[in-house]
Design a protein around this motif. Structure first.
Motif, short mmCIF file in Angstrom:
data_model
loop_
_atom_site.label_atom_id
_atom_site.label_comp_id
_atom_site.label_asym_id
_atom_site.label_seq_id
_atom_site.Cartn_x
_atom_site.Cartn_y
_atom_site.Cartn_z
N LEU A 134 42.73 26.05 16.09
CA LEU A 134 41.62 26.85 15.57
C LEU A 134 40.34 26.03 15.64
CD1 LEU A 134 40.55 29.36 14.03
CD2 LEU A 134 41.19 28.18 11.91
N PRO A 135 39.42 26.37 16.55
CA PRO A 135 38.15 25.64 16.62
C PRO A 135 37.30 25.95 15.38
CG PRO A 135 38.57 26.89 18.64
CD PRO A 135 39.52 27.40 17.60
N LEU A 136 36.67 24.91 14.84
CA LEU A 136 35.83 25.06 13.67
C LEU A 136 34.44 24.52 13.96
CD1 LEU A 136 38.34 23.80 10.94
CD2 LEU A 136 37.88 26.17 11.58
N GLY A 137 33.41 25.28 13.59
CA GLY A 137 32.04 24.87 13.81
C GLY A 137 31.28 24.70 12.52
N PRO A 138 30.02 24.33 12.59
CA PRO A 138 29.21 24.09 11.39
C PRO A 138 29.21 25.31 10.46
CG PRO A 138 28.04 23.39 13.36
CD PRO A 138 29.25 24.14 13.84
N GLY A 139 29.50 25.05 9.19
CA GLY A 139 29.49 26.13 8.21
C GLY A 139 30.81 26.85 8.05
N ASP A 140 31.76 26.61 8.94
CA ASP A 140 33.06 27.28 8.84
C ASP A 140 33.86 26.72 7.65
OD1 ASP A 140 32.37 28.62 11.11
OD2 ASP A 140 34.09 27.99 12.30
N ALA A 141 34.59 27.61 6.99
CA ALA A 141 35.49 27.21 5.92
C ALA A 141 36.90 27.67 6.26
CB ALA A 141 35.04 27.81 4.59
N VAL A 142 37.88 26.89 5.85
CA VAL A 142 39.29 27.23 6.07
C VAL A 142 40.02 27.03 4.75
CG1 VAL A 142 41.42 26.67 7.29
CG2 VAL A 142 39.24 26.54 8.48
N LEU A 143 40.78 28.05 4.35
CA LEU A 143 41.65 27.96 3.18
C LEU A 143 43.09 28.00 3.65
CD1 LEU A 143 42.09 28.06 0.06
CD2 LEU A 143 42.04 30.55 0.26
N LEU A 144 43.90 27.07 3.18
CA LEU A 144 45.34 27.04 3.46
C LEU A 144 46.05 27.34 2.15
CD1 LEU A 144 44.01 24.30 5.21
CD2 LEU A 144 46.05 25.03 6.47
N PRO A 145 46.18 28.63 1.81
CA PRO A 145 46.61 29.01 0.45
C PRO A 145 48.04 28.64 0.11
CG PRO A 145 46.47 30.93 1.88
CD PRO A 145 45.89 29.79 2.65
N HIS A 146 48.87 28.38 1.13
CA HIS A 146 50.26 28.04 0.87
C HIS A 146 50.56 26.57 1.15
CE1 HIS A 146 50.63 32.33 0.51
NE2 HIS A 146 50.21 32.49 1.74
N GLY A 147 49.52 25.77 1.32
CA GLY A 147 49.70 24.34 1.51
C GLY A 147 50.37 23.97 2.82
N ALA A 148 50.14 24.74 3.87
CA ALA A 148 50.78 24.48 5.16
C ALA A 148 50.31 23.15 5.74
CB ALA A 148 50.48 25.61 6.14
N GLY A 149 51.24 22.41 6.34
CA GLY A 149 50.87 21.17 7.02
C GLY A 149 50.05 21.48 8.26
N HIS A 150 49.17 20.55 8.63
CA HIS A 150 48.30 20.79 9.78
C HIS A 150 47.65 19.49 10.22
CE1 HIS A 150 45.83 21.07 6.14
NE2 HIS A 150 44.80 20.71 6.88
N VAL A 151 47.05 19.56 11.40
CA VAL A 151 46.31 18.43 11.97
C VAL A 151 44.84 18.81 12.08
CG1 VAL A 151 45.93 17.10 14.10
CG2 VAL A 151 48.26 17.45 13.23
N LEU A 152 43.97 17.90 11.74
CA LEU A 152 42.54 18.02 11.99
C LEU A 152 42.18 16.98 13.04
CD1 LEU A 152 40.77 18.37 8.51
CD2 LEU A 152 40.88 20.11 10.31
N ALA A 153 41.39 17.37 14.04
CA ALA A 153 41.06 16.43 15.11
C ALA A 153 39.68 16.74 15.66
CB ALA A 153 42.11 16.51 16.23
N ASP A 154 39.17 15.80 16.45
CA ASP A 154 37.85 16.00 17.06
C ASP A 154 37.88 17.21 17.98
OD1 ASP A 154 38.20 14.94 20.08
OD2 ASP A 154 39.37 13.67 18.72
N GLY A 155 36.70 17.78 18.21
CA GLY A 155 36.61 19.01 18.98
C GLY A 155 37.10 18.91 20.40
N ALA A 156 37.16 17.70 20.94
CA ALA A 156 37.63 17.52 22.32
C ALA A 156 39.12 17.29 22.39
CB ALA A 156 36.89 16.35 22.95
N ALA A 157 39.79 17.35 21.23
CA ALA A 157 41.22 17.05 21.20
C ALA A 157 42.00 18.02 22.06
CB ALA A 157 41.73 17.10 19.76
N GLY A 158 42.98 17.49 22.74
CA GLY A 158 43.82 18.32 23.59
C GLY A 158 45.21 18.47 23.00
N ALA A 159 46.18 18.58 23.88
CA ALA A 159 47.56 18.80 23.45
C ALA A 159 48.14 17.60 22.72
CB ALA A 159 48.42 19.15 24.66
N ASP A 160 47.49 16.44 22.85
CA ASP A 160 48.03 15.24 22.22
C ASP A 160 47.53 15.04 20.80
OD1 ASP A 160 45.40 14.71 22.92
OD2 ASP A 160 45.80 12.58 23.30
#
Length: 299
Positions: free
Chosen positions: A58-84
């Motif tokens: 899920l690409p995120l830009g300035p001002g975007d908010a994300v809620l993970l209401p069920h505490g799901a695990g996830h990765v945050l990475a730089d915008g150029a991140a690929g499959a790795d």
């Protein structure tokens, strides 16, 4: 109380936490599944969120908010991140989050989490998707943007009264994110429930005074429709009849009071609409499979 306020206040435990992250260059961090709800807000730059389980990035830009209401695990990475991105992710607890590189791709984030008791989850919260994306856009909820801006300023550094301001703003942020999801109405039953005048009015009455001597006839008169009309619309939208919902809500409130207060059982019975502690204990045991005393002791 209204449905959204009750749904949130019943499951909230402890205090929320948050902090500001500033990073640049190539980076990737993983947040493990959490017994609560998490959120991220992009203040500057862009990044990508990759849900556990092979979900679409899920690409995120300035001002975007994300809620993970069920505490799901996830990765945050730089915008150029690929499959790795997931493979090179550093656990969030070990990640310094310090900027590196030339700073041209700097990202600033607000990250936080809420502790929740899922054993008492209201169906409104239970039906939220694993990831609620609230993109910044013209015409979006101004109160959500204001809460984000205020929280960001408070987290810039220690300020007088910050120990009160930050928790209060975090509470507001959660309400505004849930409200924004309801307003979008893209999925789920509860946006339709609260958008129906008759059902919403009935729920408002039940949540305002759950201890009242409600009957189908009295509730229908309060809402201003016939009893069959109320029963048909309420049951179709909520998934259970009005008095069935009231019984469930009274016992859910009793569970919250047992775990969150030291109020005697007789006082709790009075607050949630049961004439005697015995009547509450019998109904509670049928719903939760244990006595009120054991439920309180286990908390």
């Amino acid at each position: 109380m209204d449905v959204v306020s009750d749904a949130i206040s019943t499951v909230r435990i402890g205090r929320a936490s948050s902090h500001r992250v500033q990073v640049s260059g190539r980076w990737s961090t993983r947040l493990a599944p959490y017994d609560g709800a998490g959120f991220h807000v992009v203040l500057r730059g862009s990044c990508v969120l990759v849900p556990d389980g092979g979900g679409e990035p899920l690409p995120l830009g300035p001002g975007d908010a994300v809620l993970l209401p069920h505490g799901a695990g996830h990765v945050l990475a730089d915008g150029a991140a690929g499959a790795d991105a997931a493979a090179r992710a550093v656990p969030f607890e070990e990640w310094s989050g310090e900027p590196h590189g030339d700073g041209r791709d700097e990202v600033q984030l607000l990250c936080g989490k809420y502790r929740l008791d899922r054993s008492r989850a209201h169906p409104l919260l239970a039906e939220l998707p694993q990831v609620v994306h609230l993109p910044q856009r013209i015409g979006g909820p101004p109160e959500l943007r204001s809460a984000i801006d205020l929280l960001g300023r408070e987290l810039d550094g220690p300020r007088p009264g910050g120990c009160i301001a930050v928790p209060s703003l975090l509470d507001l942020l959660l309400v505004y994110m849930v409200r924004a999801w309801l307003a979008a109405g893209t999925a789920g039953a509860w946006p339709a429930v609260l958008g129906d005048g008759v059902t919403a009015a009935a729920l408002r009455a039940l949540h305002t005074d759950p201890a009242a001597a409600w009957t189908n006839e009295r509730l229908a008169a309060e809402v201003g429709v016939s009893r069959p009309t109320l029963a048909r619309r309420f049951t179709a939208l909520v998934g259970r009849p009005p008095m069935g919902y009231l019984t469930w809500w009274r016992l859910t409130r009793a569970a919250a009071l047992l775990r969150g207060t030291d109020t005697p059982l007789a006082g709790i019975a009075e607050q949630v609409g049961y004439g005697t502690p015995y009547a509450l204990s019998h109904a509670f045991s049928r719903e939760f499979g244990t006595t009120p005393g054991r439920y309180r002791a286990a908390g």
